[in-house]
Design a protein around this motif. Sequence first.
Motif, PDB file in Angstrom:
ATOM      1  N   UNK A  84       0.175  58.265  -3.250  1.00  0.00           N
ATOM      2  CA  UNK A  84      -0.020  57.867  -1.853  1.00  0.00           C
ATOM      3  C   UNK A  84       1.067  56.889  -1.420  1.00  0.00           C
ATOM      4  N   UNK A  85       1.340  55.895  -2.255  1.00  0.00           N
ATOM      5  CA  UNK A  85       2.416  54.955  -1.942  1.00  0.00           C
ATOM      6  C   UNK A  85       3.772  55.647  -1.976  1.00  0.00           C
ATOM      7  N   UNK A 108      17.706  47.658   1.893  1.00  0.00           N
ATOM      8  CA  UNK A 108      17.392  48.205   3.207  1.00  0.00           C
ATOM      9  C   UNK A 108      15.911  48.529   3.372  1.00  0.00           C
ATOM     10  N   UNK A 109      15.157  48.401   2.307  1.00  0.00           N
ATOM     11  CA  UNK A 109      13.759  48.852   2.328  1.00  0.00           C
ATOM     12  C   UNK A 109      12.763  47.712   2.196  1.00  0.00           C
ATOM     13  N   UNK A 110      13.154  46.509   2.546  1.00  0.00           N
ATOM     14  CA  UNK A 110      12.260  45.365   2.386  1.00  0.00           C
ATOM     15  C   UNK A 110      10.943  45.504   3.162  1.00  0.00           C
ATOM     16  N   UNK A 167       5.134  46.138   2.335  1.00  0.00           N
ATOM     17  CA  UNK A 167       3.889  46.845   2.634  1.00  0.00           C
ATOM     18  C   UNK A 167       3.202  47.309   1.366  1.00  0.00           C
ATOM     19  N   UNK A 168       3.948  48.000   0.507  1.00  0.00           N
ATOM     20  CA  UNK A 168       3.373  48.509  -0.740  1.00  0.00           C
ATOM     21  C   UNK A 168       2.991  47.360  -1.666  1.00  0.00           C
ATOM     22  N   UNK A 169       3.803  46.308  -1.687  1.00  0.00           N
ATOM     23  CA  UNK A 169       3.492  45.147  -2.528  1.00  0.00           C
ATOM     24  C   UNK A 169       2.178  44.510  -2.086  1.00  0.00           C
ATOM     25  N   UNK A 174       6.568  48.064   8.142  1.00  0.00           N
ATOM     26  CA  UNK A 174       6.697  49.074   7.095  1.00  0.00           C
ATOM     27  C   UNK A 174       5.777  50.249   7.322  1.00  0.00           C
ATOM     28  N   UNK A 175       4.557  50.014   7.788  1.00  0.00           N
ATOM     29  CA  UNK A 175       3.635  51.103   8.047  1.00  0.00           C
ATOM     30  C   UNK A 175       4.129  51.993   9.182  1.00  0.00           C
ATOM     31  N   UNK A 176       4.704  51.376  10.225  1.00  0.00           N
ATOM     32  CA  UNK A 176       5.197  52.152  11.355  1.00  0.00           C
ATOM     33  C   UNK A 176       6.424  52.973  10.972  1.00  0.00           C
ATOM     34  N   UNK A 177       7.365  52.333  10.255  1.00  0.00           N
ATOM     35  CA  UNK A 177       8.574  53.052   9.869  1.00  0.00           C
ATOM     36  C   UNK A 177       8.280  54.142   8.848  1.00  0.00           C
ATOM     37  N   UNK A 178       7.330  53.876   7.960  1.00  0.00           N
ATOM     38  CA  UNK A 178       7.028  54.845   6.934  1.00  0.00           C
ATOM     39  C   UNK A 178       6.182  56.007   7.399  1.00  0.00           C
TER      40      UNK A 178
END
Length: 296
Positions: free
Chosen positions: A155-156, A193-195, A200-202, A288-292
């Motif tokens: 899922x992550x 670039x993925x902070x 979010x996942x952290x 992060x949730x919006x971009x992902x």
Amino acid sequence: MNFLKRRTKSEAIFDTVNIIIMLVICFITIYPIWYTIVNSFNEGQDAMRGGIYWWPRKFTLQNYVAVFSNSGIVKALGVTVAKTVIGTVVHVFFTAMVAYALSKKDLIGRNIYTTLGLITLFFSGGLIPLYLLIKSLGLLDNFLVYIIPAAFSFYDLLIFKSFFSQIPASLEEAARIDGASDFKIFVRVVIPLSLPVIATIALFHGVYQWNDYFTGMIYINKNDLQPIQTYLYKVVAQAGANSVSANMPGAVGATTVTQQTIKLATMVVTTFPIVCVYPFLQKYFVKGMLLGSVKG
């Protein structure tokens, strides 16, 4: 004009009703937490009389002194902090690395790996096969049981994969021209670039690791390896709470501290750290949730 006035009045009523409803929901959500905190700072014997709703009637810190003077709780808290930090770092790095590979369209077997991962989202082998697997790997009564089984989440991976697919390919091509390997590109280019998605996942996995009591209850028999949530579960489940009161000074336990107030103080201690971390990661969490979730 009359229509606009009626509409404005209707909107005002609508907003007022919404505000009232949201305040009621906030109160229902927050008050139990406040009640727990208030009673944890109140003398135990006095708290048994009831009637404490908003402020401590007899303020004391003895409940927290009793909690931190218990060696079992302190050890359990240390295990929880260690498994949360280590588990979150391993989970984020390993899941991101697999997601980065699956985000490449030229990866051999990409569709097969994705299909197998999707199956695991809907079907699992169950608790007994998982227990037998953990036992065969020698992870029973082992600290690594908190880390290895939770090192990967499909899922992550989907969230990571959606984010990585939006990174311009030209950046990776430029790094590859400079002689960078795939792993070096992942560490030096992709990760910085993925902070937002990493935060979010952290946060997702950190909260899971902190609140997880089931793993310690099923796979751990040694008291020294049990996390604070498992310890708290046993305290709450045992009406006598002998495990908590065993190491308390006799005078303190007899005068101001009761089993109920120790339970409440332990709940506050286990909840406070994760509540403090969340506000600092919230902005990254939302971004992060919006971009992902833009692309699938």
